[in-house]
Design a protein around this motif. Structure first.
Motif, short mmCIF file in Angstrom:
data_model
loop_
_atom_site.label_atom_id
_atom_site.label_comp_id
_atom_site.label_asym_id
_atom_site.label_seq_id
_atom_site.Cartn_x
_atom_site.Cartn_y
_atom_site.Cartn_z
N ARG A 11 6.73 14.80 8.48
CA ARG A 11 5.33 14.65 8.74
C ARG A 11 4.98 13.06 8.30
O ARG A 11 3.91 12.57 9.23
N ASP A 12 5.43 12.68 7.19
CA ASP A 12 4.85 11.18 6.96
C ASP A 12 5.54 10.20 8.09
O ASP A 12 4.73 9.26 8.14
N ALA A 13 6.67 10.29 8.54
CA ALA A 13 7.33 9.41 9.62
C ALA A 13 6.30 9.42 10.67
O ALA A 13 6.30 8.36 11.22
N ARG A 14 5.73 10.69 11.15
CA ARG A 14 4.86 10.64 12.30
C ARG A 14 3.74 9.62 12.21
O ARG A 14 2.83 9.43 13.13
N ARG A 15 3.38 9.43 10.84
CA ARG A 15 2.01 8.72 10.55
C ARG A 15 2.42 7.43 10.54
O ARG A 15 1.16 6.67 10.64
N HIS A 16 3.52 6.93 10.66
CA HIS A 16 3.70 5.56 10.96
C HIS A 16 3.50 4.93 12.04
O HIS A 16 3.69 5.43 13.01
N ARG A 17 3.17 3.80 11.93
CA ARG A 17 2.90 2.91 13.13
C ARG A 17 4.22 2.74 14.05
O ARG A 17 3.99 2.50 15.37
N SER A 18 5.33 2.60 13.51
CA SER A 18 6.54 2.56 14.29
C SER A 18 7.04 3.92 14.54
O SER A 18 7.18 4.89 13.59
N PRO A 19 7.83 4.23 15.94
CA PRO A 19 8.19 5.54 15.96
C PRO A 19 9.52 5.93 15.08
O PRO A 19 10.25 7.07 15.06
N ASN A 20 10.04 4.75 14.74
CA ASN A 20 11.48 4.77 13.96
C ASN A 20 11.43 4.57 12.35
O ASN A 20 11.92 5.24 11.58
N ALA A 21 10.89 3.29 12.20
CA ALA A 21 10.79 3.11 10.75
C ALA A 21 10.19 3.85 9.74
O ALA A 21 10.66 3.94 8.51
N GLY A 22 9.37 4.82 9.94
CA GLY A 22 8.77 5.66 9.05
C GLY A 22 9.80 6.72 8.71
O GLY A 22 9.59 7.24 7.46
N TRP A 23 10.70 6.89 9.31
CA TRP A 23 11.94 7.90 8.78
C TRP A 23 12.70 7.42 7.47
O TRP A 23 12.43 8.26 6.66
N PRO A 24 13.43 6.56 7.56
CA PRO A 24 13.78 5.70 6.42
C PRO A 24 13.12 5.85 5.31
O PRO A 24 13.16 5.81 4.06
N GLU A 25 11.84 5.10 5.68
CA GLU A 25 10.86 4.91 4.66
C GLU A 25 10.23 6.22 4.00
O GLU A 25 10.20 6.25 2.72
N ALA A 26 9.90 7.08 4.81
CA ALA A 26 9.70 8.48 4.30
C ALA A 26 10.68 9.05 3.24
O ALA A 26 10.44 9.70 2.26
N ALA A 27 11.81 8.95 3.80
CA ALA A 27 12.98 9.58 2.98
C ALA A 27 13.25 8.85 1.66
O ALA A 27 13.23 9.42 0.61
#
Length: 301
Positions: free
Chosen positions: A223-239
């Motif tokens: 959910r948080d990753a999808r709110r990130h402006r990047s399609p990929n960077a949000g995943w490790p950041e959210a984790a």
């Protein structure tokens, strides 16, 4: 020697030695050479009509050159492969740069601002301690994916050609993959290719972060990753935000303009400091170890 075994040795070598200053003070680093190649292509091709097509041509030249060089180096044997892969991984240098922000922040705000300016592109002159800490942790998460897990992933799939192609595309994205008047059209292909090459590694990084800490709230991370402006960077950041129990992202300033970006794990702690950066460094090592064990399992199988 199998690919997984070569990768295990390369990861261990990078973790032990990092980037020796005595070597790279005398020789140009491969990342610098890639940057020169991207700059040369930008100067020669980023002009006239058909800039998207010209950008695609530049990307094709860059990828073909990187892949060809990787193939030639691979013919020299596994020792060369291991050394080259170790050079192209960045675990030790990432840990050192992120740790330097914690050390600088403990000395005071000027030290923290100076250290974090080395690893982020946002404005740092007026940052308070929580913003410095968030910036360092976000950079740690994103670069764990871009600088460690993704190169390792592409080395496993494509050997030296794979990792060199990935690094070349990632370098191009960092230089010309921006929505600026000069590069929006010309850098479009590089930015999209970088998104594609990081699609699996970014999610794998999030998985390794969660598993290495025994916490994997995948629905919240997604959910948080999808709110990130990047399609990929949000995943490790959210984790990383979840395992550290901190809030990341939020408003930040670029080129003097404040941008109201969405919070990641926004209900968690926002008043953070050097201690949370130290925890992020620990997270980097635990995630790296989880990745190493995964590759070891592949080698044994």
């Amino acid at each position: 020697m199998s690919g997984p075994v070569c990768l295990i040795l390369a990861m261990a070598l990078d973790a032990a030695l990092g980037e020796p200053r005595w070597l790279w003070s005398r020789l140009p680093h491969p990342a610098e050479l890639m940057g020169r190649a991207v700059g040369w292509l930008d100067q020669r091709l980023n002009r006239g009509p058909g800039l998207r097509l010209r950008g695609l041509l530049a990307l094709a030249i860059l990828m073909a050159g990187a892949g060809g060089l990787g193939w030639l180096l691979a013919q020299l044997g596994p020792v060369v492969e291991i050394l080259c892969a170790a050079i192209l991984l960045a675990q030790r240098s990432l840990v050192e740069h992120v740790g330097a922000v914690a050390d600088g922040l403990r000395r005071g705000l000027p030290g923290g601002r100076q250290a974090v300016a080395m690893i982020v592109s946002r404005d740092t002159a007026d940052m308070d301690a929580p913003r410095i800490a968030r910036s360092a942790i976000e950079s740690a998460a994103e670069n764990l994916s871009d600088g460690v897990i993704a190169p390792a992933f592409w080395f496993l799939l494509g050997g030296l050609p794979g990792i060199l192609i990935y690094k070349a595309v990632n370098t191009a994205d960092s230089m010309i993959g921006y929505r600026t008047p000069r590069h929006e059209a010309f850098g479009w292909a590089s930015a999209r290719m970088d998104d594609l090459l990081n699609l699996v590694p970014a999610r794998l990084t999030a998985l390794l972060i969660g598993l290495s800490h025994g916490r994997l709230p995948w629905a919240a991370i997604r959910r948080d990753a999808r709110r990130h402006r990047s399609p990929n960077a949000g995943w490790p950041e959210a984790a990383m935000a979840r395992v550290l129990d901190v809030a990341l992202a939020g408003p930040r300033s670029y080129d003097g303009q404040m941008r109201e970006l969405a919070w990641v794990n926004g209900r968690a702690r926002r008043e953070i400091d050097a201690a949370e950066i130290d925890a992020a460094v620990s997270c980097l090592w635990r995630s790296w170890l989880a990745g190493l064990l995964l590759v070891l399992a592949m080698a044994l199988l």
